[in-house]
Design an enzyme around this catalytic site. Sequence first.
Site, mmCIF file in Angstrom:
data_model
loop_
_atom_site.group_PDB
_atom_site.id
_atom_site.type_symbol
_atom_site.label_atom_id
_atom_site.label_comp_id
_atom_site.label_asym_id
_atom_site.label_seq_id
_atom_site.Cartn_x
_atom_site.Cartn_y
_atom_site.Cartn_z
ATOM 1 N N LYS A 392 42.633 58.654 54.844
ATOM 2 C CA LYS A 392 43.387 57.400 54.929
ATOM 3 C C LYS A 392 42.425 56.221 54.946
ATOM 4 O O LYS A 392 41.221 56.400 55.185
ATOM 5 C CB LYS A 392 44.237 57.411 56.204
ATOM 6 C CG LYS A 392 43.415 57.597 57.479
ATOM 7 C CD LYS A 392 44.315 57.839 58.674
ATOM 8 C CE LYS A 392 43.482 57.929 59.952
ATOM 9 N NZ LYS A 392 44.292 58.178 61.127
ATOM 10 N N TYR A 618 26.494 27.637 57.905
ATOM 11 C CA TYR A 618 27.651 26.888 58.396
ATOM 12 C C TYR A 618 27.445 26.491 59.852
ATOM 13 O O TYR A 618 26.972 27.297 60.662
ATOM 14 C CB TYR A 618 28.915 27.749 58.299
ATOM 15 C CG TYR A 618 29.450 27.900 56.901
ATOM 16 C CD1 TYR A 618 29.819 26.777 56.146
ATOM 17 C CD2 TYR A 618 29.603 29.156 56.336
ATOM 18 C CE1 TYR A 618 30.318 26.933 54.870
ATOM 19 C CE2 TYR A 618 30.108 29.312 55.062
ATOM 20 C CZ TYR A 618 30.460 28.192 54.324
ATOM 21 O OH TYR A 618 30.954 28.344 53.065
HETATM 22 C C1 PLP Z 1 43.620 59.061 61.762
HETATM 23 C C2 PLP Z 1 44.251 60.263 62.267
HETATM 24 C C3 PLP Z 1 43.512 61.446 62.364
HETATM 25 C C4 PLP Z 1 42.026 61.512 62.161
HETATM 26 O O1 PLP Z 1 41.407 61.046 63.311
HETATM 27 P P1 PLP Z 1 39.835 61.107 63.593
HETATM 28 O O2 PLP Z 1 39.726 60.779 65.026
HETATM 29 O O3 PLP Z 1 39.214 60.097 62.733
HETATM 30 O O4 PLP Z 1 39.376 62.474 63.279
HETATM 31 C C5 PLP Z 1 44.191 62.596 62.729
HETATM 32 N N1 PLP Z 1 45.528 62.570 62.992
HETATM 33 C C6 PLP Z 1 46.253 61.446 62.924
HETATM 34 C C7 PLP Z 1 47.694 61.505 63.216
HETATM 35 C C8 PLP Z 1 45.636 60.246 62.574
HETATM 36 O O5 PLP Z 1 46.352 59.150 62.519
#
Ligand code: PLP
Length: 728
Positions: A392, A618
């Site tokens: 993701k 800036y």
């Molecule tokens: C993002 C997410 C993960 C992965 O989490 P990490 O801590 O980065 O391994 C797993 N399960 C869900 C439901 C998530 O939203």
Amino acid sequence: MMREKQSYAILDKFRVFAAVLVVAIHTSPLLSYSESADFFFTRILGRIAVPFFFMVTGQFAVAGFLSTKKQFYDVLQYVKKIALLYGIAILIYLPVGIYAGQYEKLGVWECVRMLVFDGTFYHLWYFPACIIGVLLVYGMGQFMRMPQMLAAAGALYVVGLFGDSYYGLVEEVPVVADFYGILFQICSYTRNGVFLAPVFLLLGAWIAGRPKRFANGNVRLLSLILLLSFLAMTEEAFLLRHFKLQRHDSMYVALLPVMYFLYEALLACGMLVSGKKQKRRRNTQVLARLLRTASTWVYILHPAIIVVVRGAAKVVKAESLLVENSLVHYLAVLAISLPVAFVIAVVLNAWKQEPFRRGRAWIELDRGALAANVGLLRSLLPPSCKLMPAVKADAYGHGALLMARELQKLDVDAFCVASVEEGAMLRKKGVKGEILVLGYTHPQQFGLLCRYHLIQTVIDHHYAVQLNHFGRKIHVHIGVDTGMHRLGERSENLDQIAAVYRMKNLVVDGVYTHLCVSDTDGRRDKQYTKTQAGALYQLVDALKAQGLPCPKVHLQASYGVLNYPDLAGDYARVGIALYGVLSTKEDTEKWDGLQPVLSLKARVATVKTLYQGESAGYGLQFTAKKDMKIAVLAIGYADGLPRALSQGVGHVLLHGQAAPIIGRICMDQTLVDISSVGKVRAGDVAVLIGYSGERQISACDLAEQSGTITNEILSRMGARLERMVVGV
Ligand SMILES: *Cc1c(COP(=O)(O)O)cnc(C)c1O
């Protein structure tokens, strides 16, 4: 997880040798001396060349098409490439063909036959054969498994044999002879894409995918078997010649074992060689590419060179030497073909150079680090628990497609994403396997779930009703809230969860929860995590008791795997750890087996002097206490560099030295103090995350300095950064 290193350079070298053999077939080098010797050289030894080309195609292209990783689109791209070469070759030989009167009085059917089976010039049959073979094998792959395909291709090869070197045996057999009579109306020979190519394409593909190599790559044993099968093929060919059974002479029974063992022996040699020298890989790769292209062009051009040599011999009146002495003729053709082909290869190679992508600011992704992390995480889990990497947020800024493709090469075939668009993008780019959407999908987008075969999380009972109402089959994992109080139906609402199973349009593939304090090891948090896991498994048992088994159960993310490996379910949804870091610097240091995958780099745009008392940037936040050198880097907060690192907080690495960030970080630029770095010039590379010399800045450092966690730093890497995979 470490794979043995395999070098394929030897295959590229052998391709050139094979092309040299093909030239022999068309020049009969030994004919002036002994007809039998020439027969051996060109009709027996030479016959390994084209099957070898097919096997290489099988290993490197067809294997991919047959695995779950490619789509028909990729096959078409490949076919287009071959067709383009074929088209160019057709044009090259058009004048010669016209001059020789080959295209006179051709009917429509003859034209088709020439284009599709025989080739428009005698050696060009190879290209359509390759296309037809690849398409045929891909087609078979849609409904057959490898053993069946090999059997089918073997059967086609047998049909081919009786139309080729065994023709004499069937010539007189009534019905069979009629069959071949009709067949030869369609194609002039059986050495084509239907009867010859498939079996060798598949052998190559099979070798690519087989779990264990023959005799563990024992070169001596393989060479011995190769020699024996080659002797058998020699015997076979001379016998067939003795009894005058051949109609054409490119297919033998013993050619199959010869090719298989030849290929295995070459691969085994490749293992030895690659074990010895691993250095200078880049040069080897360039050379390998040149050899590959050159062998193709020797193949395409040599008949034209034959014409040229004959013409030249006539002009200089040296025909008795250059044409009539077959060996000199052969060598002359080679002496021109090889250099010409290499020049073409060099030109094409220079022309096809990849676009330059390290111009401004970019991300390098370390393939070896990713493999090491996958290996480490797998080693913590029981074999029954699959990795389901979280790709993701563009794979936490790494690039979702790049990461998914690399992970597929590491035999990962399940992914999770946050949104339906992320899943759809991966599918459009050909990523196969399971893709679970962890987050909310709007009912207007439910169609995308079906179109791209995505699995949707059931966020709660009400959401399940909406999903079901859509009216088409949707695969789901039921999210269960065991205490995080984010997404998921409450674990105690057994009836509502059971109701989801009964919704007729929903296919429940799994049930999962998310742990919210698995990263810390206080007593209360440990207890809480246990309670969460307990609640999930209690629910699973209760469902089972109602006759509603949960196909897949999962609860671990990265910290779950690291801190609670025995909670392993059917999947581990690993994100941050897979990318080689953890949320905090402290945690990352504790797990030193993890290797950061991502490096962030940027160019120095300019170097200038800031005189004592002058201010910069800036708000003129920085003022020089004495004359000093500063560098302007071509990266800013829009690229994901946290603005909180401005003035006195962060630093970058230049030539292995720290250069503090001065003034406010801009959207596209950052100023750094290079007083304590040696000579810096415009165009030099600054490291913002990663190694420079002995020193390292990790994403965790940036997180700590800007008061957040590594996950946020990484997932906010800018979209305009170029991303590229490096390493072996
Ligand atoms: C993002 C997410 C993960 C992965 O989490 P990490 O801590 O980065 O391994 C797993 N399960 C869900 C439901 C998530 O939203």
